[in-house]
Scaffold this motif. Structure first.
Motif, PDB file in Angstrom:
ATOM      1  N   CYS A   1       0.869  -1.182   0.000  1.00  0.00           N
ATOM      2  CA  CYS A   1       0.000   0.000   0.000  1.00  0.00           C
ATOM      3  C   CYS A   1       0.910   1.238   0.000  1.00  0.00           C
ATOM      4  N   ILE A   2       0.742   2.099  -0.993  1.00  0.00           N
ATOM      5  CA  ILE A   2       1.611   3.280  -1.125  1.00  0.00           C
ATOM      6  C   ILE A   2       0.723   4.511  -1.227  1.00  0.00           C
ATOM      7  N   SER A   3       0.982   5.504  -0.380  1.00  0.00           N
ATOM      8  CA  SER A   3       0.037   6.633  -0.308  1.00  0.00           C
ATOM      9  C   SER A   3       0.754   7.988  -0.384  1.00  0.00           C
ATOM     10  N   PRO A   4       0.000   9.055  -0.701  1.00  0.00           N
ATOM     11  CA  PRO A   4       0.586  10.388  -0.905  1.00  0.00           C
ATOM     12  C   PRO A   4       0.534  11.250   0.362  1.00  0.00           C
ATOM     13  N   TRP A   5       0.907  12.534   0.201  1.00  0.00           N
ATOM     14  CA  TRP A   5       1.050  13.408   1.363  1.00  0.00           C
ATOM     15  C   TRP A   5      -0.174  14.276   1.650  1.00  0.00           C
ATOM     16  N   ASN A   6      -1.128  14.340   0.740  1.00  0.00           N
ATOM     17  CA  ASN A   6      -2.151  15.382   0.902  1.00  0.00           C
ATOM     18  C   ASN A   6      -3.184  15.068   1.981  1.00  0.00           C
TER      19      ASN A   6
ATOM     20  N   GLY B   1      -3.885  11.476 -10.520  1.00  0.00           N
ATOM     21  CA  GLY B   1      -4.176  12.916 -10.473  1.00  0.00           C
ATOM     22  C   GLY B   1      -5.519  13.301 -11.077  1.00  0.00           C
ATOM     23  N   GLY B   2      -5.835  14.582 -10.982  1.00  0.00           N
ATOM     24  CA  GLY B   2      -7.104  15.063 -11.521  1.00  0.00           C
ATOM     25  C   GLY B   2      -7.029  16.516 -11.951  1.00  0.00           C
ATOM     26  N   LYS B   3      -8.001  16.907 -12.748  1.00  0.00           N
ATOM     27  CA  LYS B   3      -8.153  18.315 -13.158  1.00  0.00           C
ATOM     28  C   LYS B   3      -9.667  18.492 -13.289  1.00  0.00           C
TER      29      LYS B   3
ATOM     30  N   GLY C   1      10.292   7.395  -2.284  1.00  0.00           N
ATOM     31  CA  GLY C   1       9.490   6.599  -3.210  1.00  0.00           C
ATOM     32  C   GLY C   1      10.335   5.756  -4.148  1.00  0.00           C
ATOM     33  N   GLY C   2      11.411   6.369  -4.685  1.00  0.00           N
ATOM     34  CA  GLY C   2      12.257   5.668  -5.649  1.00  0.00           C
ATOM     35  C   GLY C   2      12.968   4.468  -5.046  1.00  0.00           C
ATOM     36  N   LYS C   3      13.146   4.471  -3.704  1.00  0.00           N
ATOM     37  CA  LYS C   3      13.814   3.332  -3.072  1.00  0.00           C
ATOM     38  C   LYS C   3      12.788   2.381  -2.447  1.00  0.00           C
TER      39      LYS C   3
ATOM     40  N   PHE D   1      -2.009   1.869  -5.007  1.00  0.00           N
ATOM     41  CA  PHE D   1      -1.187   3.084  -5.061  1.00  0.00           C
ATOM     42  C   PHE D   1      -2.076   4.303  -5.229  1.00  0.00           C
ATOM     43  N   THR D   2      -1.819   5.340  -4.453  1.00  0.00           N
ATOM     44  CA  THR D   2      -2.434   6.652  -4.699  1.00  0.00           C
ATOM     45  C   THR D   2      -1.315   7.672  -4.789  1.00  0.00           C
ATOM     46  N   GLY D   3      -1.341   8.462  -5.867  1.00  0.00           N
ATOM     47  CA  GLY D   3      -0.306   9.478  -6.038  1.00  0.00           C
ATOM     48  C   GLY D   3      -0.448  10.125  -7.403  1.00  0.00           C
TER      49      GLY D   3
ATOM     50  N   ASN E   1      -6.402   9.357 -17.445  1.00  0.00           N
ATOM     51  CA  ASN E   1      -5.128   9.415 -16.703  1.00  0.00           C
ATOM     52  C   ASN E   1      -5.316   9.551 -15.191  1.00  0.00           C
ATOM     53  N   SER E   2      -6.563   9.490 -14.734  1.00  0.00           N
ATOM     54  CA  SER E   2      -6.797   9.589 -13.289  1.00  0.00           C
ATOM     55  C   SER E   2      -6.764   8.233 -12.607  1.00  0.00           C
ATOM     56  N   GLY E   3      -6.546   7.173 -13.376  1.00  0.00           N
ATOM     57  CA  GLY E   3      -6.320   5.917 -12.687  1.00  0.00           C
ATOM     58  C   GLY E   3      -6.972   4.708 -13.295  1.00  0.00           C
TER      59      GLY E   3
ATOM     60  N   ILE F   1      -2.381  21.301 -11.090  1.00  0.00           N
ATOM     61  CA  ILE F   1      -1.577  22.240 -10.295  1.00  0.00           C
ATOM     62  C   ILE F   1      -1.550  21.775  -8.836  1.00  0.00           C
ATOM     63  N   PHE F   2      -2.672  21.311  -8.337  1.00  0.00           N
ATOM     64  CA  PHE F   2      -2.771  20.734  -6.994  1.00  0.00           C
ATOM     65  C   PHE F   2      -2.452  21.751  -5.904  1.00  0.00           C
ATOM     66  N   GLY F   3      -2.981  22.954  -6.075  1.00  0.00           N
ATOM     67  CA  GLY F   3      -2.780  24.005  -5.082  1.00  0.00           C
ATOM     68  C   GLY F   3      -3.968  24.946  -5.097  1.00  0.00           C
TER      69      GLY F   3
HETATM   70  P1  NAD Z   1       3.688  11.004  -5.760  1.00  0.00           P
HETATM   71  O1  NAD Z   1       3.283  10.231  -6.953  1.00  0.00           O
HETATM   72  O2  NAD Z   1       4.886  11.857  -5.838  1.00  0.00           O
HETATM   73  O3  NAD Z   1       3.922  10.033  -4.505  1.00  0.00           O
HETATM   74  C1  NAD Z   1       2.940   9.149  -4.034  1.00  0.00           C
HETATM   75  C2  NAD Z   1       3.617   8.024  -3.267  1.00  0.00           C
HETATM   76  O4  NAD Z   1       4.373   7.237  -4.193  1.00  0.00           O
HETATM   77  C3  NAD Z   1       4.607   8.501  -2.208  1.00  0.00           C
HETATM   78  O5  NAD Z   1       4.535   7.665  -1.086  1.00  0.00           O
HETATM   79  C4  NAD Z   1       5.950   8.341  -2.915  1.00  0.00           C
HETATM   80  O6  NAD Z   1       7.034   8.182  -2.039  1.00  0.00           O
HETATM   81  C5  NAD Z   1       5.699   7.083  -3.715  1.00  0.00           C
HETATM   82  N1  NAD Z   1       6.591   6.884  -4.870  1.00  0.00           N
HETATM   83  C6  NAD Z   1       7.312   7.808  -5.551  1.00  0.00           C
HETATM   84  N2  NAD Z   1       8.010   7.218  -6.545  1.00  0.00           N
HETATM   85  C7  NAD Z   1       7.698   5.907  -6.515  1.00  0.00           C
HETATM   86  C8  NAD Z   1       8.073   4.787  -7.295  1.00  0.00           C
HETATM   87  N3  NAD Z   1       8.929   4.892  -8.320  1.00  0.00           N
HETATM   88  N4  NAD Z   1       7.543   3.575  -6.995  1.00  0.00           N
HETATM   89  C9  NAD Z   1       6.663   3.441  -5.986  1.00  0.00           C
HETATM   90  N5  NAD Z   1       6.281   4.467  -5.195  1.00  0.00           N
HETATM   91  C10 NAD Z   1       6.787   5.690  -5.461  1.00  0.00           C
HETATM   92  O7  NAD Z   1       2.386  11.833  -5.348  1.00  0.00           O
HETATM   93  P2  NAD Z   1       2.285  12.933  -4.223  1.00  0.00           P
HETATM   94  O8  NAD Z   1       2.977  14.169  -4.711  1.00  0.00           O
HETATM   95  O9  NAD Z   1       2.655  12.328  -2.929  1.00  0.00           O
HETATM   96  O10 NAD Z   1       0.709  13.195  -4.196  1.00  0.00           O
HETATM   97  C11 NAD Z   1       0.045  14.096  -5.002  1.00  0.00           C
HETATM   98  C12 NAD Z   1      -0.622  13.391  -6.155  1.00  0.00           C
HETATM   99  O11 NAD Z   1      -1.498  12.377  -5.677  1.00  0.00           O
HETATM  100  C13 NAD Z   1      -1.488  14.318  -6.990  1.00  0.00           C
HETATM  101  O12 NAD Z   1      -1.280  14.048  -8.344  1.00  0.00           O
HETATM  102  C14 NAD Z   1      -2.899  13.941  -6.589  1.00  0.00           C
HETATM  103  O13 NAD Z   1      -3.904  14.202  -7.543  1.00  0.00           O
HETATM  104  C15 NAD Z   1      -2.760  12.480  -6.348  1.00  0.00           C
HETATM  105  N6  NAD Z   1      -3.822  11.978  -5.500  1.00  0.00           N
HETATM  106  C16 NAD Z   1      -4.784  11.192  -6.058  1.00  0.00           C
HETATM  107  C17 NAD Z   1      -5.832  10.733  -5.285  1.00  0.00           C
HETATM  108  C18 NAD Z   1      -6.910   9.849  -5.867  1.00  0.00           C
HETATM  109  O14 NAD Z   1      -7.653   9.277  -5.100  1.00  0.00           O
HETATM  110  N7  NAD Z   1      -7.020   9.729  -7.172  1.00  0.00           N
HETATM  111  C19 NAD Z   1      -5.892  11.076  -3.933  1.00  0.00           C
HETATM  112  C20 NAD Z   1      -4.891  11.892  -3.403  1.00  0.00           C
HETATM  113  C21 NAD Z   1      -3.853  12.335  -4.188  1.00  0.00           C
END
Ligand code: NAD
Length: 480
Positions: free
Chosen positions: A145-150, A250-252, A206-208, A224-226, A455-457, A385-387
């Motif tokens: 399970c891999i998640s983002p910062w927002n 991502g989204g727009k 993330g890269g490691k 994965f969410t990111g 491209n949103s998933g 833009i995400f801001g």
């Molecule tokens: P990111 O893609 O930079 O990172 C997300 C996660 O992936 C982090 O934990 C990061 O360390 C990890 N990661 C980075 N490189 C990786 C790799 N090569 N292999 C595996 N994992 C890796 O995203 P972010 O900047 O943390 O979050 C913002 C983005 O997330 C925005 O684009 C936003 O729209 C999206 N988001 C989407 C949803 C959704 O439900 N669709 C929800 C929240 C955020």
């Protein structure tokens, strides 16, 4: 300085490298803690622990697993104040928002999936007198399970809870920008008596760490969410081992406002959907389309309300917009504002860094920004833009609203405002977005399918969709 630890095999441990990464408080611009700079060896240990814990955990009854999840939900609720402060310190979001949204929702995720697993059933297909087919759904094994910062704990638990409920053991990685609440969750799981190895949390880049989880041949699925670019890398890496992936990217998102809407409600909601969490929610509307008859009136009222949003110290109860997550992200957002100007846009309010005096004078704040007069096809209107930045355009009639809304490579969420129910259905069905909200925004029901198109998933999360993702279906055919 506080040092966070990995949570592997039930214990809090440093990374094998003993190296650490700086963790910033974005509201003050200061490093306030350190997180393990973990590497492949740490992921190996976590996967081995998860593999060792799998037979026993998957062998528990759904009711027994449910009890663990409910216990964790209760512990999250009891630690609400500490978790909310941690979330705000890591992200820069207002403390009231962490208290009102992030932490209650994290607890709700554990509670919801704790209950959902006891209601999860599978199908059977009977051909009378010939054969009975029934579907058996079992856990996959070790999952990632891999998640983002927002929405750090909110999205982390949205993956971890269904994975555990379904009987999998987990190796999870929170964002390196926001490790604090996941670290507190490790302590909660230890106190709740979760058996060692069932959940393992590995911090780092993330890269490691992320890459090692996705590459690992023992990891059977990755949720994965990111960002979309990272999601593409994850999909490519996962393909090597034919790993199942769920990609929330991502989204727009368009906000479409028709002349016959409840005007006051639409304006108030557009302010919320554009700037909640500094616009750093994947579901925030970032392209507002207003029907031409009310366009000027909307602009006047919208800009007035956006101008009145207080930007500042996230600990201040009156603040509506806190700091962006990092200096890098602040710069990225400001570069998009500069790009919008080059593309011919007019800044109706905001458009700059916000200076906050006192404790937060070095924080990463950006003024809520409204931009008009841009063509739909320009980069500002096409890239995420995400801001705290929105664009506003006018449209004539439903067909144009639909085509403007759909002119995007993303397809996560759309928002429509109208009092014409028939039109609401028609427009919703023609919009290429995984989620459409009509006369509301961010109203969530955890049972519904959640996810994006284009491209949103790929794939859907939520309710039984999540439990199906985290289980393998096996058909058993019995000749009658
Ligand atoms: P990111 O893609 O930079 O990172 C997300 C996660 O992936 C982090 O934990 C990061 O360390 C990890 N990661 C980075 N490189 C990786 C790799 N090569 N292999 C595996 N994992 C890796 O995203 P972010 O900047 O943390 O979050 C913002 C983005 O997330 C925005 O684009 C936003 O729209 C999206 N988001 C989407 C949803 C959704 O439900 N669709 C929800 C929240 C955020």
């Amino acid at each position: 300085m506080k040092k966070f630890a990995n949570y592997i095999d039930g214990k809090l441990v440093p990374s094998t490298s003993k190296d650490y990464l700086d963790n910033y408080n974005p509201a003050t611009g200061e490093v306030y803690s350190l997180l393990p700079d973990s590497c492949q060896e740490d992921v190996e240990e976590a996967v081995a622990a998860a593999k060792g814990a799998f037979p026993k955990w998957s062998g528990l009854s759904p009711e027994d697993r449910s009890q663990y999840l409910i216990k964790i939900a209760e512990a999250v609720e009891q630690s609400q104040a500490e978790l909310a402060l941690a979330e705000t310190t890591d992200t820069g979001k207002p403390l009231w928002l962490s208290n009102a949204m992030d932490i209650p929702r994290a607890a709700a995720n554990f509670r919801f999936f704790g209950h959902a697993i006891t209601q999860f059933a599978s199908e059977s297909h009977l051909v009378d007198g010939v054969a009975l087919n029934y579907t058996r759904r079992g856990p996959l094994g070790v999952v990632g399970c891999i998640s983002p910062w927002n929405l750090p704990l909110y999205l982390f638990t949205w993956k971890v809870a269904p994975a555990l409920a379904a009987g999998n053991t987990v190796v999870a990685k929170p964002s390196e920008l926001t490790p604090h609440t996941a670290s507190l969750l490790s302590e909660i799981c230890i106190k709740a008596g979760l058996p060692p190895g069932v959940l393992n949390i590995v911090h780092g880049a993330g890269g490691k760490v992320g890459q090692s989880i996705v590459q690992h041949h023992e990891v059977k699925a990755v949720s994965f969410t990111g960002g979309t670019a990272t999601g593409r890398k994850v999909a490519l890496t996962a393909a090597e081992t034919f790993k199942r992936t769920s990609l929330e990217l991502g989204g727009k998102n368009p906000t479409i406002i028709f002349e016959d809407c409840d005007f006051d409600l639409a304006v108030e909601s557009a302010v919320r959907s554009s700037f909640t969490n500094q616009g750093e929610i994947c579901l925030c509307g970032s392209r507002i389309y207003v029907e031409e008859g009310i366009y000027e009136k909307f602009l006047g009222e919208f800009v007035k309300q956006v101008d009145a949003l207080k930007v500042g110290d996230p600990l201040d109860g009156d603040v509506k917009v806190g700091a962006l997550v990092s200096q890098h992200h602040q710069q990225k957002v400001l570069q998009y504002v500069a790009l919008a100007k080059q593309e011919g846009g007019h800044i109706l309010c905001g458009g700059d860094r916000q200076v906050v005096v006192g404790r937060c004078e070095r924080g990463y704040f950006v003024q809520p920004t409204v931009i008009a007069d841009l063509p739909n096809s320009c980069r500002t209107n096409q890239e995420e833009i995400f801001g705290p930045v929105v664009t506003v355009q006018s449209f004539k009639g439903a067909d144009q609203a639909i085509s403007l809304g759909n002119e995007s490579s993303y397809g996560l969420a759309a928002n429509i405002w109208t009092s014409d129910l028939k039109m609401a259905h028609n427009v919703s069905h023609k919009l290429h977005f995984g989620i459409v909200w009509v006369n509301t925004w961010l109203l969530r029901d955890l049972r519904t399918p959640f996810g994006g198109m284009k491209n949103s998933g790929l794939g859907r999360e939520g309710g039984f969709e999540s439990l199906r993702f985290f289980t393998e279906a096996q058909n058993i055919c019995i000749k009658l």
